[in-house]
Design a protein around this motif. Sequence first.
Motif, short mmCIF file in Angstrom:
data_model
loop_
_atom_site.label_atom_id
_atom_site.label_comp_id
_atom_site.label_asym_id
_atom_site.label_seq_id
_atom_site.Cartn_x
_atom_site.Cartn_y
_atom_site.Cartn_z
N ASN A 1 0.81 -1.22 0.00
CA ASN A 1 0.00 0.00 0.00
C ASN A 1 0.84 1.27 0.00
O ASN A 1 0.29 2.37 0.05
N SER A 2 2.15 1.12 -0.05
CA SER A 2 3.03 2.28 0.03
C SER A 2 3.36 2.84 -1.36
O SER A 2 3.23 2.16 -2.38
N HIS A 3 3.77 4.08 -1.35
CA HIS A 3 4.15 4.79 -2.58
C HIS A 3 5.44 5.53 -2.29
O HIS A 3 5.50 6.36 -1.38
N ILE A 4 6.50 5.23 -3.04
CA ILE A 4 7.76 5.92 -2.86
C ILE A 4 8.12 6.71 -4.11
O ILE A 4 7.78 6.31 -5.23
N HIS A 5 8.75 7.84 -3.91
CA HIS A 5 9.25 8.67 -5.02
C HIS A 5 10.77 8.55 -5.03
O HIS A 5 11.43 8.88 -4.03
N VAL A 6 11.32 8.10 -6.14
CA VAL A 6 12.76 7.94 -6.28
C VAL A 6 13.28 9.02 -7.22
O VAL A 6 12.88 9.08 -8.39
N PHE A 7 14.17 9.85 -6.70
CA PHE A 7 14.75 10.94 -7.48
C PHE A 7 16.16 10.55 -7.88
O PHE A 7 17.06 10.47 -7.05
N GLY A 8 16.34 10.27 -9.17
CA GLY A 8 17.61 9.81 -9.68
C GLY A 8 17.56 8.33 -9.97
O GLY A 8 17.45 7.51 -9.06
N CYS A 9 17.58 7.98 -11.25
CA CYS A 9 17.50 6.57 -11.68
C CYS A 9 18.83 6.11 -12.25
O CYS A 9 18.89 5.46 -13.29
N GLY A 10 19.91 6.48 -11.57
CA GLY A 10 21.24 6.12 -12.01
C GLY A 10 21.81 4.96 -11.23
O GLY A 10 21.12 4.01 -10.88
N GLY A 11 23.12 5.04 -10.94
CA GLY A 11 23.80 3.92 -10.29
C GLY A 11 23.23 3.54 -8.95
O GLY A 11 23.05 2.35 -8.65
N PRO B 1 34.71 8.80 -10.26
CA PRO B 1 34.68 7.34 -10.28
C PRO B 1 33.45 6.79 -9.58
O PRO B 1 32.98 7.35 -8.58
N SER B 2 32.94 5.70 -10.09
CA SER B 2 31.76 5.06 -9.50
C SER B 2 31.71 3.61 -9.95
O SER B 2 31.92 3.32 -11.13
N VAL B 3 31.47 2.70 -9.01
CA VAL B 3 31.43 1.27 -9.34
C VAL B 3 30.17 0.64 -8.76
O VAL B 3 29.60 1.12 -7.78
N VAL B 4 29.77 -0.44 -9.37
CA VAL B 4 28.47 -1.05 -9.07
C VAL B 4 28.38 -1.55 -7.64
O VAL B 4 27.33 -1.43 -7.00
N SER B 5 29.45 -2.13 -7.10
CA SER B 5 29.37 -2.77 -5.78
C SER B 5 29.17 -1.75 -4.66
O SER B 5 28.43 -2.01 -3.71
N ILE B 6 29.83 -0.59 -4.76
CA ILE B 6 29.67 0.43 -3.73
C ILE B 6 28.26 0.99 -3.76
O ILE B 6 27.61 1.16 -2.72
N ASN B 7 27.74 1.25 -4.96
CA ASN B 7 26.35 1.71 -5.08
C ASN B 7 25.39 0.69 -4.49
O ASN B 7 24.43 1.04 -3.81
N GLY B 8 25.64 -0.59 -4.77
CA GLY B 8 24.76 -1.64 -4.26
C GLY B 8 24.77 -1.73 -2.75
O GLY B 8 23.73 -1.95 -2.12
N ALA B 9 25.95 -1.55 -2.15
CA ALA B 9 26.04 -1.61 -0.68
C ALA B 9 25.27 -0.47 -0.03
O ALA B 9 24.51 -0.68 0.93
N VAL B 10 25.44 0.74 -0.56
CA VAL B 10 24.74 1.90 0.00
C VAL B 10 23.23 1.76 -0.18
O VAL B 10 22.44 2.01 0.74
N ALA B 11 22.81 1.36 -1.39
CA ALA B 11 21.38 1.21 -1.67
C ALA B 11 20.76 0.13 -0.79
O ALA B 11 19.62 0.28 -0.33
N SER B 12 21.47 -0.95 -0.53
CA SER B 12 20.93 -2.02 0.32
C SER B 12 20.75 -1.55 1.75
O SER B 12 19.76 -1.88 2.42
N LEU B 13 21.71 -0.77 2.25
CA LEU B 13 21.55 -0.19 3.59
C LEU B 13 20.31 0.69 3.64
O LEU B 13 19.53 0.64 4.60
N ALA B 14 20.12 1.50 2.61
CA ALA B 14 18.97 2.40 2.58
C ALA B 14 17.66 1.63 2.49
O ALA B 14 16.67 1.98 3.15
N MET B 15 17.62 0.59 1.67
CA MET B 15 16.39 -0.18 1.51
C MET B 15 16.01 -0.91 2.79
O MET B 15 14.82 -1.05 3.10
N THR B 16 16.99 -1.37 3.54
CA THR B 16 16.69 -2.00 4.82
C THR B 16 16.04 -0.99 5.77
O THR B 16 15.06 -1.31 6.48
#
Length: 284
Positions: A21-31, A210-225
Motif C-alpha cells: 500500500n506504500s508509494h515511494i518517489h525515487v529521485f535519480g534513476c542512475g547507479g 569514479p563510481s562502481v556497481v558494488s559500492i552503489n549496491g552496498a549503500v542502496a541495500s543499507l537504505a532499503m533495509t
Amino acid sequence: MDRFDRNIRFFGKDGQEKLRNSHIHVFGCGGLGQHVIQQAAFAGVGEITLLDDEELSRSNLNRYILARHDDLIPGTPKVEIAKRAIALIDPGIKVNTIFAPVRSAEAFTALQDAVIMVGCLDNDGARLVLTEYALAYRKAYFDLASDISTEGGLCYGGRVLFTGAEYGCPVCLGEIDLAQARMDLENDASRKDRETLYGVPTSLLDEGGPSVVSINGAVASLAMTELIAYITGMRNPHRFINYRGDLARVTCNMDLPAPSCYFCETIKGTGAAAGVERYTQLSR
C-alpha cells in the motif's frame, strides 16, 4: 502472497500489506537509484514514482544494473529503463515516470503526492531542494550518496541519511555543501564547471567522478533495509548510517547536528510558506 512468503516470515503479513500500500518517489534513476528501484520492486512496494531527466550513456554501463547492452545510446531515458525492469519483476506495481529535472514544474507537481522520498542524486543543489521540501511539508526523506576519493589516499563508501521527525537534516549534519549547492542552483553551466569531483579531474572522465556497481549496491541495500523497517513499522530508521568500504565498516554516526539549523528550525513544517517552489523559477 506466495511470492512474498519469505518477506512475511520476517516482518509479517501486515508489514507486507503496508509495503504493497506504500508509494515511494525515487529521485535519480542512475547507479544508486537503480539498485533502490530493483529492491523496492522485489520487496513488493505497490507504487513507485521515478524522476530523472537524463538518458543512458556508454559510461553508465559499468554500474547500471537495469540497463541492457542493446539499449539505444543516446536515446533511452533512465526512467524508462527503470520502468521496464519493474514490469519484468512485478507487473502489478504501479509506475509513474517523470522525465524532467528536480527543479521542474512536473517534479513539484509529483511532490505534492509524495509521502516517502528517496534521493539518489550527486548534485548538492538538487539535494538541497529535496531536503527543504521534505522539511517544509514533513515528508520522510532518505538521502543516499556514494563517494570515491583519491585525495590524501584512497577512501570509498557512502552514507544514508534519514530526515524525519527528529532534529537533523543533511545540511546541519554536514552532508550538503551550501556553497556548492548555490553554484548548482545558479544555472547548468556553473554545475558543469567543476574542475574536480570526488578528487578526480573531470577532464579525465566522460562524466562525473569514479563510481562502481558494488559500492552503489552496498549503500542502496543499507537504505532499503531502513526504508523497509520504516514502512513495515519494525522500527524507526537510523538518522545517519556511514559505510566505509575501504575499512569494511558500517557505523551509525551519532554526531550531533550543528545547532540553529535554518532548515530544521525555520523551514520545517511551514508548508507553502517556505516557498520551495521558487526553485522552479531559478532553473529557467
